[in-house]
Design a protein around this motif. Sequence first.
Motif, PDB file in Angstrom:
ATOM      1  N   HIS A 185     129.375  43.705  16.003  1.00  0.00           N
ATOM      2  CA  HIS A 185     130.336  43.553  17.075  1.00  0.00           C
ATOM      3  C   HIS A 185     129.651  43.047  18.342  1.00  0.00           C
ATOM      4  N   LEU A 186     128.403  43.461  18.528  1.00  0.00           N
ATOM      5  CA  LEU A 186     127.692  43.141  19.774  1.00  0.00           C
ATOM      6  C   LEU A 186     127.008  41.781  19.750  1.00  0.00           C
ATOM      7  N   ILE A 187     126.691  41.289  18.551  1.00  0.00           N
ATOM      8  CA  ILE A 187     126.064  39.973  18.475  1.00  0.00           C
ATOM      9  C   ILE A 187     127.157  38.913  18.491  1.00  0.00           C
ATOM     10  N   GLU A 188     127.356  38.309  19.644  1.00  0.00           N
ATOM     11  CA  GLU A 188     128.446  37.340  19.743  1.00  0.00           C
ATOM     12  C   GLU A 188     127.985  35.996  19.193  1.00  0.00           C
ATOM     13  N   PRO A 189     128.877  35.363  18.444  1.00  0.00           N
ATOM     14  CA  PRO A 189     128.539  34.102  17.781  1.00  0.00           C
ATOM     15  C   PRO A 189     127.978  33.077  18.765  1.00  0.00           C
ATOM     16  N   GLY A 190     126.846  32.480  18.396  1.00  0.00           N
ATOM     17  CA  GLY A 190     126.259  31.430  19.219  1.00  0.00           C
ATOM     18  C   GLY A 190     125.559  31.918  20.467  1.00  0.00           C
ATOM     19  N   GLN A 191     125.433  33.263  20.610  1.00  0.00           N
ATOM     20  CA  GLN A 191     124.745  33.793  21.781  1.00  0.00           C
ATOM     21  C   GLN A 191     123.625  34.726  21.343  1.00  0.00           C
ATOM     22  N   PRO A 192     122.484  34.154  20.969  1.00  0.00           N
ATOM     23  CA  PRO A 192     121.361  34.966  20.495  1.00  0.00           C
ATOM     24  C   PRO A 192     121.006  36.025  21.523  1.00  0.00           C
ATOM     25  N   ILE A 193     120.688  37.222  21.036  1.00  0.00           N
ATOM     26  CA  ILE A 193     120.464  38.361  21.923  1.00  0.00           C
ATOM     27  C   ILE A 193     119.124  39.019  21.569  1.00  0.00           C
ATOM     28  N   PRO A 194     118.286  39.295  22.570  1.00  0.00           N
ATOM     29  CA  PRO A 194     116.992  39.930  22.301  1.00  0.00           C
ATOM     30  C   PRO A 194     117.195  41.330  21.728  1.00  0.00           C
ATOM     31  N   MET A 195     116.259  41.770  20.902  1.00  0.00           N
ATOM     32  CA  MET A 195     116.381  43.074  20.271  1.00  0.00           C
ATOM     33  C   MET A 195     116.425  44.192  21.310  1.00  0.00           C
ATOM     34  N   GLY A 196     115.626  44.055  22.347  1.00  0.00           N
ATOM     35  CA  GLY A 196     115.612  45.086  23.380  1.00  0.00           C
ATOM     36  C   GLY A 196     116.950  45.209  24.085  1.00  0.00           C
TER      37      GLY A 196
END
Lengths: 139, 139
Positions: B44-55
């Motif tokens: 749910h938190l990983i929005e498509p096309g918006q890479p997100i750092p693990m931290g």
Amino acid sequence: MGNKEQDACRAWQLLIKFYFVHRRELPAAETDCDLSPAQCHVLHLIEPGQPIPMGRLAELLSCDASNVTGLIDRLESRGLVQRRPLEHDRRVKALDLTPAGLHVRAQLLRHMTRRPLPLSRLSPEDQRTLVRILQRLVE
Amino acid sequence: MGNKEQDACRAWQLLIKFYFVHRRELPAAETDCDLSPAQCHVLHLIEPGQPIPMGRLAELLSCDASNVTGLIDRLESRGLVQRRPLEHDRRVKALDLTPAGLHVRAQLLRHMTRRPLPLSRLSPEDQRTLVRILQRLVE
DNA sequence: TATTGTTATACTCTATAACTATA
DNA sequence: TATAGTTATAGAGTATAACAATA
């Protein structure tokens, strides 16, 4: 047309978003009381003075009965909860809060309702309206 | 007077109750997609096309970074998520959905928003009002 | 030296299947 | 035989502390 459907769907999505946003705030209250989320849920479900069978608790938690055994083992070993077999059917064990459990439950509810921060952004009218609408939803 | 405080507090309590009541309905959508609640939250938190750092993900989940490692290990081994080190700071690993992950995420959102049942009890006006108020809460 | 993420460890939560005690 | 709860087992989620790689 489907406007009503759309509004209901949109409201549902927003409630889910709210759920996700605040599912990370509630744990703060839980750890304040030194309880895991599951333990918190159990304490929330055992209402004071209303002993509840373990199987019923499993239903309310939507989990397997075997789970409840361990959950209650831990709460019982901490002195927060008691098992007592029913007289007329000794298979059933009813759960009740101990005095210590009552105290922790009250503390938990206080901590959980301590931060209505994002709600204070709303106008007084909107707050009242929200209360009225939600009451109908959870009744 | 403290009426505003009271309404905010009452609304908060009701939202918490709603949260508890429906925290046992959402898992149905989750298991439909063969995801654990935590995995569902991550997708749910990983929005498509918006890479997100693990931290950053650990922050959003309000959990320890060490946790995210295992969580992403499992999602990655199922081919739903990818780690990629940033070029300009190779310590940081950005997470993105794979095509399979995109598909499962979309499916999950569909399943989660499939049952606005209790909301249909509300009048169309109340539904619209609820949407308006909640939008302000989660923005 | 500070930061990002990983590993090792330990405990809780969870479900499945086999079991015990009671009905 | 059927039901309520337990036990055994296995896997997932979680935090703490020590560690590696990068900055």
